[in-house]
Scaffold this motif. Structure first.
Motif, PDB file in Angstrom:
ATOM      1  N   PHE A  43       0.851  -1.187   0.000  1.00  0.00           N
ATOM      2  CA  PHE A  43       0.000   0.000   0.000  1.00  0.00           C
ATOM      3  C   PHE A  43       0.887   1.237   0.000  1.00  0.00           C
ATOM      4  O   PHE A  43       1.656   1.456   0.924  1.00  0.00           O
ATOM      5  N   ASP A  44       0.778   2.005  -1.068  1.00  0.00           N
ATOM      6  CA  ASP A  44       1.584   3.209  -1.242  1.00  0.00           C
ATOM      7  C   ASP A  44       0.683   4.440  -1.232  1.00  0.00           C
ATOM      8  O   ASP A  44      -0.520   4.339  -1.485  1.00  0.00           O
ATOM      9  N   VAL A  45       1.285   5.584  -0.966  1.00  0.00           N
ATOM     10  CA  VAL A  45       0.557   6.860  -0.990  1.00  0.00           C
ATOM     11  C   VAL A  45       1.356   7.848  -1.828  1.00  0.00           C
ATOM     12  O   VAL A  45       2.575   7.960  -1.665  1.00  0.00           O
ATOM     13  N   ALA A  46       0.661   8.551  -2.713  1.00  0.00           N
ATOM     14  CA  ALA A  46       1.269   9.637  -3.484  1.00  0.00           C
ATOM     15  C   ALA A  46       0.625  10.941  -3.032  1.00  0.00           C
ATOM     16  O   ALA A  46      -0.597  11.051  -2.973  1.00  0.00           O
ATOM     17  N   VAL A  47       1.454  11.911  -2.677  1.00  0.00           N
ATOM     18  CA  VAL A  47       0.968  13.235  -2.284  1.00  0.00           C
ATOM     19  C   VAL A  47       1.389  14.200  -3.383  1.00  0.00           C
ATOM     20  O   VAL A  47       2.589  14.335  -3.659  1.00  0.00           O
ATOM     21  N   VAL A  48       0.402  14.837  -4.008  1.00  0.00           N
ATOM     22  CA  VAL A  48       0.664  15.689  -5.154  1.00  0.00           C
ATOM     23  C   VAL A  48       0.208  17.108  -4.834  1.00  0.00           C
ATOM     24  O   VAL A  48      -0.952  17.315  -4.441  1.00  0.00           O
ATOM     25  N   GLU A  49       1.114  18.073  -4.988  1.00  0.00           N
ATOM     26  CA  GLU A  49       0.751  19.485  -4.806  1.00  0.00           C
ATOM     27  C   GLU A  49       0.516  20.089  -6.189  1.00  0.00           C
ATOM     28  O   GLU A  49       1.328  19.917  -7.099  1.00  0.00           O
ATOM     29  N   ILE A  50      -0.607  20.798  -6.314  1.00  0.00           N
ATOM     30  CA  ILE A  50      -0.998  21.363  -7.603  1.00  0.00           C
ATOM     31  C   ILE A  50      -1.249  22.858  -7.455  1.00  0.00           C
ATOM     32  O   ILE A  50      -2.005  23.287  -6.579  1.00  0.00           O
ATOM     33  N   THR A  51      -0.593  23.625  -8.308  1.00  0.00           N
ATOM     34  CA  THR A  51      -0.799  25.074  -8.370  1.00  0.00           C
ATOM     35  C   THR A  51      -1.369  25.379  -9.747  1.00  0.00           C
ATOM     36  O   THR A  51      -0.715  25.086 -10.755  1.00  0.00           O
ATOM     37  N   GLY A  52      -2.564  25.931  -9.774  1.00  0.00           N
ATOM     38  CA  GLY A  52      -3.242  26.130 -11.056  1.00  0.00           C
ATOM     39  C   GLY A  52      -3.550  24.771 -11.647  1.00  0.00           C
ATOM     40  O   GLY A  52      -4.286  23.992 -11.056  1.00  0.00           O
ATOM     41  N   THR A  53      -2.959  24.463 -12.784  1.00  0.00           N
ATOM     42  CA  THR A  53      -3.141  23.140 -13.389  1.00  0.00           C
ATOM     43  C   THR A  53      -1.820  22.379 -13.474  1.00  0.00           C
ATOM     44  O   THR A  53      -1.732  21.366 -14.142  1.00  0.00           O
ATOM     45  N   LYS A  54      -0.800  22.863 -12.759  1.00  0.00           N
ATOM     46  CA  LYS A  54       0.523  22.248 -12.821  1.00  0.00           C
ATOM     47  C   LYS A  54       0.891  21.582 -11.494  1.00  0.00           C
ATOM     48  O   LYS A  54       0.583  22.088 -10.421  1.00  0.00           O
ATOM     49  N   VAL A  55       1.585  20.465 -11.604  1.00  0.00           N
ATOM     50  CA  VAL A  55       2.108  19.780 -10.427  1.00  0.00           C
ATOM     51  C   VAL A  55       3.364  20.519  -9.985  1.00  0.00           C
ATOM     52  O   VAL A  55       4.307  20.680 -10.757  1.00  0.00           O
ATOM     53  N   THR A  56       3.345  20.984  -8.736  1.00  0.00           N
ATOM     54  CA  THR A  56       4.486  21.736  -8.203  1.00  0.00           C
ATOM     55  C   THR A  56       5.191  21.004  -7.061  1.00  0.00           C
ATOM     56  O   THR A  56       6.195  21.486  -6.545  1.00  0.00           O
ATOM     57  N   GLY A  57       4.651  19.873  -6.667  1.00  0.00           N
ATOM     58  CA  GLY A  57       5.279  19.073  -5.627  1.00  0.00           C
ATOM     59  C   GLY A  57       4.782  17.643  -5.720  1.00  0.00           C
ATOM     60  O   GLY A  57       3.626  17.409  -6.070  1.00  0.00           O
ATOM     61  N   PHE A  58       5.661  16.690  -5.429  1.00  0.00           N
ATOM     62  CA  PHE A  58       5.276  15.276  -5.516  1.00  0.00           C
ATOM     63  C   PHE A  58       6.088  14.484  -4.511  1.00  0.00           C
ATOM     64  O   PHE A  58       7.307  14.634  -4.419  1.00  0.00           O
ATOM     65  N   LYS A  59       5.390  13.652  -3.761  1.00  0.00           N
ATOM     66  CA  LYS A  59       6.046  12.775  -2.784  1.00  0.00           C
ATOM     67  C   LYS A  59       5.397  11.408  -2.901  1.00  0.00           C
ATOM     68  O   LYS A  59       4.167  11.294  -2.811  1.00  0.00           O
ATOM     69  N   TYR A  60       6.211  10.381  -3.111  1.00  0.00           N
ATOM     70  CA  TYR A  60       5.691   9.008  -3.231  1.00  0.00           C
ATOM     71  C   TYR A  60       6.188   8.213  -2.042  1.00  0.00           C
ATOM     72  O   TYR A  60       7.410   8.086  -1.834  1.00  0.00           O
ATOM     73  N   ILE A  61       5.264   7.687  -1.264  1.00  0.00           N
ATOM     74  CA  ILE A  61       5.604   6.951  -0.044  1.00  0.00           C
ATOM     75  C   ILE A  61       5.313   5.476  -0.285  1.00  0.00           C
ATOM     76  O   ILE A  61       4.153   5.065  -0.345  1.00  0.00           O
ATOM     77  N   GLN A  62       6.376   4.695  -0.445  1.00  0.00           N
ATOM     78  CA  GLN A  62       6.211   3.249  -0.640  1.00  0.00           C
ATOM     79  C   GLN A  62       5.922   2.576   0.694  1.00  0.00           C
ATOM     80  O   GLN A  62       6.474   2.961   1.722  1.00  0.00           O
ATOM     81  N   ARG A  63       5.044   1.608   0.642  1.00  0.00           N
ATOM     82  CA  ARG A  63       4.678   0.839   1.842  1.00  0.00           C
ATOM     83  C   ARG A  63       4.286   1.769   2.989  1.00  0.00           C
ATOM     84  O   ARG A  63       4.773   1.657   4.100  1.00  0.00           O
ATOM     85  N   ALA A  64       3.373   2.677   2.680  1.00  0.00           N
ATOM     86  CA  ALA A  64       2.944   3.705   3.636  1.00  0.00           C
ATOM     87  C   ALA A  64       2.228   3.093   4.840  1.00  0.00           C
ATOM     88  O   ALA A  64       2.283   3.630   5.932  1.00  0.00           O
ATOM     89  N   PHE A  65       1.537   1.971   4.597  1.00  0.00           N
ATOM     90  CA  PHE A  65       0.867   1.251   5.687  1.00  0.00           C
ATOM     91  C   PHE A  65       0.736  -0.204   5.284  1.00  0.00           C
ATOM     92  O   PHE A  65       0.972  -0.561   4.124  1.00  0.00           O
ATOM     93  N   THR A  66       0.388  -1.052   6.254  1.00  0.00           N
ATOM     94  CA  THR A  66       0.244  -2.480   5.981  1.00  0.00           C
ATOM     95  C   THR A  66      -1.148  -2.948   6.380  1.00  0.00           C
ATOM     96  O   THR A  66      -1.830  -2.318   7.178  1.00  0.00           O
ATOM     97  N   ALA A  67      -1.522  -4.084   5.812  1.00  0.00           N
ATOM     98  CA  ALA A  67      -2.839  -4.668   6.127  1.00  0.00           C
ATOM     99  C   ALA A  67      -2.721  -5.532   7.357  1.00  0.00           C
ATOM    100  O   ALA A  67      -1.705  -6.084   7.655  1.00  0.00           O
TER     101      ALA A  67
END
Length: 118
Positions: A94-118
């Protein structure tokens, strides 16, 4: 821009990121009653269930803060349905992607692998 449009930009960006990193996108917006998984991807013999959190700059709640225990439970429940429906027999994460968007452009991106477990 409304919340859905912001979410679509974040999901599209994340899907392209995954593909560039060797993943095959198996499903987008897999939905059951009581849950949704934004992206299901495969890399080798691992299935990635990816939750995408798209935000404008300086949100009241960060993408990471939005992943609460109830949200995690819904994602896990939905993943179990996906695994059973498609008879998945390999490792799942289970991964999580956090995307920051300004207007219609991506201005920040963070990808968290294995963010949590089942």
């Amino acid at each position: 821009m409304n919340t859905r449009q912001i979410g679509n930009i974040g999901e599209e960006y994340t899907a392209k990121f995954l593909e560039k990193n060797g993943c095959e996108i198996l499903s987008r917006n897999f939905t059951i009653k009581g849950g949704e998984i934004d992206i299901v991807a495969r890399k080798g013999d691992v299935i990635h269930f990816v939750e995408v959190k798209s935000r404008k700059p300086d949100p009241l709640e960060t993408g990471e803060e939005a992943i609460r225990p109830a949200k995690i439970a819904h994602i896990i429940k939905t993943a179990r349905v996906y695994i059973n429906r498609y008879k998945i027999d390999c490792s799942c994460v289970f991964d999580v992607a956090v995307v920051e968007i300004t207007g219609t452009k991506v201005t920040g991106f963070k990808y968290i692998q294995r963010a949590f477990t089942a």
